[in-house]
Design an enzyme around this catalytic site. Structure first.
Site, PDB file in Angstrom:
ATOM      1  N   ALA A  69       0.861  -1.184   0.000  1.00  0.00           N
ATOM      2  CA  ALA A  69       0.000   0.000   0.000  1.00  0.00           C
ATOM      3  C   ALA A  69       0.893   1.229   0.000  1.00  0.00           C
ATOM      4  O   ALA A  69       2.058   1.167   0.400  1.00  0.00           O
ATOM      5  CB  ALA A  69      -0.882  -0.011   1.242  1.00  0.00           C
ATOM      6  N   GLY A 112       0.569  -5.094   0.844  1.00  0.00           N
ATOM      7  CA  GLY A 112      -0.614  -5.168  -0.018  1.00  0.00           C
ATOM      8  C   GLY A 112      -0.298  -5.778  -1.377  1.00  0.00           C
ATOM      9  O   GLY A 112      -1.172  -6.376  -2.016  1.00  0.00           O
ATOM     10  N   GLU A 115      -0.489  -9.393  -0.810  1.00  0.00           N
ATOM     11  CA  GLU A 115      -1.910  -9.724  -0.627  1.00  0.00           C
ATOM     12  C   GLU A 115      -2.652  -9.720  -1.968  1.00  0.00           C
ATOM     13  O   GLU A 115      -3.525 -10.549  -2.202  1.00  0.00           O
ATOM     14  CB  GLU A 115      -2.539  -8.744   0.372  1.00  0.00           C
ATOM     15  CG  GLU A 115      -1.990  -8.970   1.779  1.00  0.00           C
ATOM     16  CD  GLU A 115      -2.351  -7.875   2.755  1.00  0.00           C
ATOM     17  OE1 GLU A 115      -2.165  -6.681   2.429  1.00  0.00           O
ATOM     18  OE2 GLU A 115      -2.827  -8.199   3.855  1.00  0.00           O
ATOM     19  N   GLU A 135       4.507  -5.216   7.066  1.00  0.00           N
ATOM     20  CA  GLU A 135       3.703  -4.214   7.788  1.00  0.00           C
ATOM     21  C   GLU A 135       4.145  -4.046   9.237  1.00  0.00           C
ATOM     22  O   GLU A 135       4.084  -2.947   9.791  1.00  0.00           O
ATOM     23  CB  GLU A 135       2.215  -4.608   7.762  1.00  0.00           C
ATOM     24  CG  GLU A 135       1.540  -4.459   6.401  1.00  0.00           C
ATOM     25  CD  GLU A 135       1.612  -5.713   5.548  1.00  0.00           C
ATOM     26  OE1 GLU A 135       2.506  -6.568   5.773  1.00  0.00           O
ATOM     27  OE2 GLU A 135       0.770  -5.847   4.634  1.00  0.00           O
TER      28      GLU A 135
HETATM   29  N1  CO8 Z   1       4.543   3.281  -0.405  1.00  0.00           N
HETATM   30  C1  CO8 Z   1       4.940   4.478  -0.890  1.00  0.00           C
HETATM   31  N2  CO8 Z   1       6.105   4.659  -1.520  1.00  0.00           N
HETATM   32  C2  CO8 Z   1       6.902   3.580  -1.655  1.00  0.00           C
HETATM   33  C3  CO8 Z   1       6.568   2.313  -1.161  1.00  0.00           C
HETATM   34  C4  CO8 Z   1       5.300   2.182  -0.504  1.00  0.00           C
HETATM   35  N3  CO8 Z   1       4.878   1.021  -0.040  1.00  0.00           N
HETATM   36  N4  CO8 Z   1       7.575   1.451  -1.433  1.00  0.00           N
HETATM   37  C5  CO8 Z   1       8.507   2.155  -2.085  1.00  0.00           C
HETATM   38  N5  CO8 Z   1       8.124   3.443  -2.211  1.00  0.00           N
HETATM   39  C6  CO8 Z   1       8.851   4.541  -2.852  1.00  0.00           C
HETATM   40  C7  CO8 Z   1       9.987   5.028  -1.982  1.00  0.00           C
HETATM   41  O1  CO8 Z   1       9.520   5.939  -1.034  1.00  0.00           O
HETATM   42  C8  CO8 Z   1      10.891   5.660  -3.003  1.00  0.00           C
HETATM   43  O2  CO8 Z   1      10.365   6.923  -3.334  1.00  0.00           O
HETATM   44  P1  CO8 Z   1      11.349   8.213  -3.405  1.00  0.00           P
HETATM   45  O3  CO8 Z   1      12.272   7.889  -4.545  1.00  0.00           O
HETATM   46  O4  CO8 Z   1      10.419   9.328  -3.663  1.00  0.00           O
HETATM   47  O5  CO8 Z   1      12.062   8.274  -2.095  1.00  0.00           O
HETATM   48  C9  CO8 Z   1      10.710   4.777  -4.232  1.00  0.00           C
HETATM   49  O6  CO8 Z   1       9.480   4.082  -4.039  1.00  0.00           O
HETATM   50  C10 CO8 Z   1      11.808   3.731  -4.374  1.00  0.00           C
HETATM   51  O7  CO8 Z   1      11.918   3.020  -3.169  1.00  0.00           O
HETATM   52  P2  CO8 Z   1      13.300   2.860  -2.341  1.00  0.00           P
HETATM   53  O8  CO8 Z   1      14.198   4.008  -2.623  1.00  0.00           O
HETATM   54  O9  CO8 Z   1      12.956   2.581  -0.926  1.00  0.00           O
HETATM   55  O10 CO8 Z   1      13.868   1.550  -3.054  1.00  0.00           O
HETATM   56  P3  CO8 Z   1      14.859   0.459  -2.430  1.00  0.00           P
HETATM   57  O11 CO8 Z   1      15.241  -0.398  -3.568  1.00  0.00           O
HETATM   58  O12 CO8 Z   1      15.929   1.136  -1.631  1.00  0.00           O
HETATM   59  O13 CO8 Z   1      13.972  -0.364  -1.364  1.00  0.00           O
HETATM   60  C11 CO8 Z   1      12.007  -1.578  -0.647  1.00  0.00           C
HETATM   61  C12 CO8 Z   1      12.920  -1.160  -1.818  1.00  0.00           C
HETATM   62  C13 CO8 Z   1      12.781  -2.496   0.318  1.00  0.00           C
HETATM   63  C14 CO8 Z   1      10.832  -2.310  -1.243  1.00  0.00           C
HETATM   64  C15 CO8 Z   1      11.551  -0.316   0.127  1.00  0.00           C
HETATM   65  O14 CO8 Z   1      11.045   0.622  -0.814  1.00  0.00           O
HETATM   66  C16 CO8 Z   1      10.468  -0.577   1.110  1.00  0.00           C
HETATM   67  O15 CO8 Z   1      10.726  -1.084   2.194  1.00  0.00           O
HETATM   68  N6  CO8 Z   1       9.194  -0.228   0.774  1.00  0.00           N
HETATM   69  C17 CO8 Z   1       8.076  -0.348   1.667  1.00  0.00           C
HETATM   70  C18 CO8 Z   1       7.610  -1.777   1.760  1.00  0.00           C
HETATM   71  C19 CO8 Z   1       6.473  -1.891   2.762  1.00  0.00           C
HETATM   72  O16 CO8 Z   1       6.606  -1.627   3.928  1.00  0.00           O
HETATM   73  N7  CO8 Z   1       5.284  -2.326   2.278  1.00  0.00           N
HETATM   74  C20 CO8 Z   1       4.118  -2.490   3.099  1.00  0.00           C
HETATM   75  C21 CO8 Z   1       3.266  -1.268   3.049  1.00  0.00           C
HETATM   76  S1  CO8 Z   1       1.911  -1.320   4.199  1.00  0.00           S
HETATM   77  C22 CO8 Z   1       0.752  -2.277   3.416  1.00  0.00           C
HETATM   78  O17 CO8 Z   1       0.933  -2.756   2.333  1.00  0.00           O
HETATM   79  C23 CO8 Z   1      -0.548  -2.485   4.141  1.00  0.00           C
HETATM   80  C24 CO8 Z   1      -1.528  -3.264   3.283  1.00  0.00           C
HETATM   81  C25 CO8 Z   1      -2.906  -3.242   3.836  1.00  0.00           C
HETATM   82  C26 CO8 Z   1      -3.904  -2.556   2.951  1.00  0.00           C
HETATM   83  C27 CO8 Z   1      -3.697  -2.783   1.448  1.00  0.00           C
HETATM   84  C28 CO8 Z   1      -4.284  -1.637   0.675  1.00  0.00           C
HETATM   85  C29 CO8 Z   1      -3.649  -1.449  -0.703  1.00  0.00           C
END
Ligand code: CO8
Length: 261
Positions: A69, A112, A115, A135
């Site tokens: 998400a 998500g 999921e 999460e």
């Molecule tokens: N949301 C928003 N932005 C994101 C997300 C995300 N989940 N994941 C990555 N991005 C963005 C980053 O902020 C970054 O943006 P910017 O360049 O503006 O800073 C860009 O994408 C590239 O990401 P990274 O620089 O972090 O890339 P890396 O290769 O260094 O890292 C990772 C990749 C490990 C995947 C890292 O981006 C990360 O940890 N992302 C978050 C993963 C996460 O926690 N996901 C769970 C989210 S919560 C959730 O899904 C709840 C679901 C329940 C409801 C479902 C409804 C849809």
């Protein structure tokens, strides 16, 4: 489809009767914001009603199927905001897709995103895919089925570990755990998913629909109820021309031509 979607791309006839939806927010690793999910819902609804489509593939790109998400969109929300936004009604609508949906994954399949992949009927993964429910690291927990579908797919031990630690698993581990259907080199994952969809699309679309519905029933009910449900769908297929064609073709030693009637 009316208005052009912004965060997804729809490719029709990538193989006979196969449509492909590509999640397309690459800079954000396909983070699933509300608009993307609404567009996906609308696309699936339209394809589900389209007679030229019998199976659907959903992919992201090589780097990410979807990293979850959109955290930036959720960060400042209150519980009541979340309740009122009611994003899961979109998920409920997606779940109602009756045609088979195959996730073609590569790179990050997180939160998500994982999921969403599990909401699909099958998963074809590239060797570089990593699945996770991170999460817990954000101070929340899975909310779109992660605790339920992951546990049913891989069992308590691994699901509990993934959900409580946020550890990502490799495609190889996911295959061994029964989460996914196959793992292929990264150059091939999308084609492999399309091939699987095309193989299903050759079958009777009515039989496929009712069979999918019956398999999903297994997750929802008792064995007795499920068997009863299966039997009704089985009987119903004898009302189709496709059943006659399928059996006649077998007897005449020729390939069947299914019309979805
Ligand atoms: N949301 C928003 N932005 C994101 C997300 C995300 N989940 N994941 C990555 N991005 C963005 C980053 O902020 C970054 O943006 P910017 O360049 O503006 O800073 C860009 O994408 C590239 O990401 P990274 O620089 O972090 O890339 P890396 O290769 O260094 O890292 C990772 C990749 C490990 C995947 C890292 O981006 C990360 O940890 N992302 C978050 C993963 C996460 O926690 N996901 C769970 C989210 S919560 C959730 O899904 C709840 C679901 C329940 C409801 C479902 C409804 C849809």
């Amino acid at each position: 489809l009316g208005m052009q979607p912004q965060f997804i791309i729809i490719h029709q006839q990538v193989a006979p009767y196969v449509a492909h939806i590509q999640l397309n927010r690459p800079k954000e690793l396909n983070a699933l914001n509300l608009q993307l999910m609404s567009e996906l819902r609308d696309a699936l609804k339209a394809l589900d009603a389209d007679d030229t489509v019998r199976a659907i593939v959903i992919s992201g790109n090589e780097k990410a199927f979807a990293a979850g998400a959109d955290i930036k969109q959720m960060a400042d929300k209150t519980a009541i905001d979340m309740l009122n936004i009611d994003q899961f009604s979109t998920w409920d609508a997606i779940k109602k897709t009756r045609k088979p949906v195959i996730a073609a994954t590569s790179g990050f399949v997180l939160g998500g995103g994982c999921e969403l992949a599990m909401l699909c009927d099958m998963i074809v993964a590239s060797e570089t895919t990593r699945f996770g429910q991170p999460e817990i690291k954000l101070g929340i927990m899975p909310g779109a089925g992660g605790t339920q579908r992951l546990t049913r797919a891989v069992g308590k031990a691994l699901a509990m570990e993934m959900v409580l630690t946020g550890r990502m698993i490799s495609a190889a581990e996911a295959l061994q755990a029964g989460l996914i259907n196959k793992v292929v080199p990264v150059e091939l994952y999308l084609q492999e998913a399309v091939n699987l969809a095309a193989e299903i699309a050759e079958k009777s679309p009515i039989a496929v629909k009712l069979a999918k519905e019956a398999v999903l029933k297994a997750f929802d009910t008792t064995l007795e109820e499920g068997l009863h449900f299966e039997r009704k769908n089985f009987y119903l297929l004898f009302a189709s021309q496709d059943q006659q064609e399928g059996m006649q073709a077998f007897i005449e030693k020729r390939p069947p031509v299914f019309k979805g009637k």
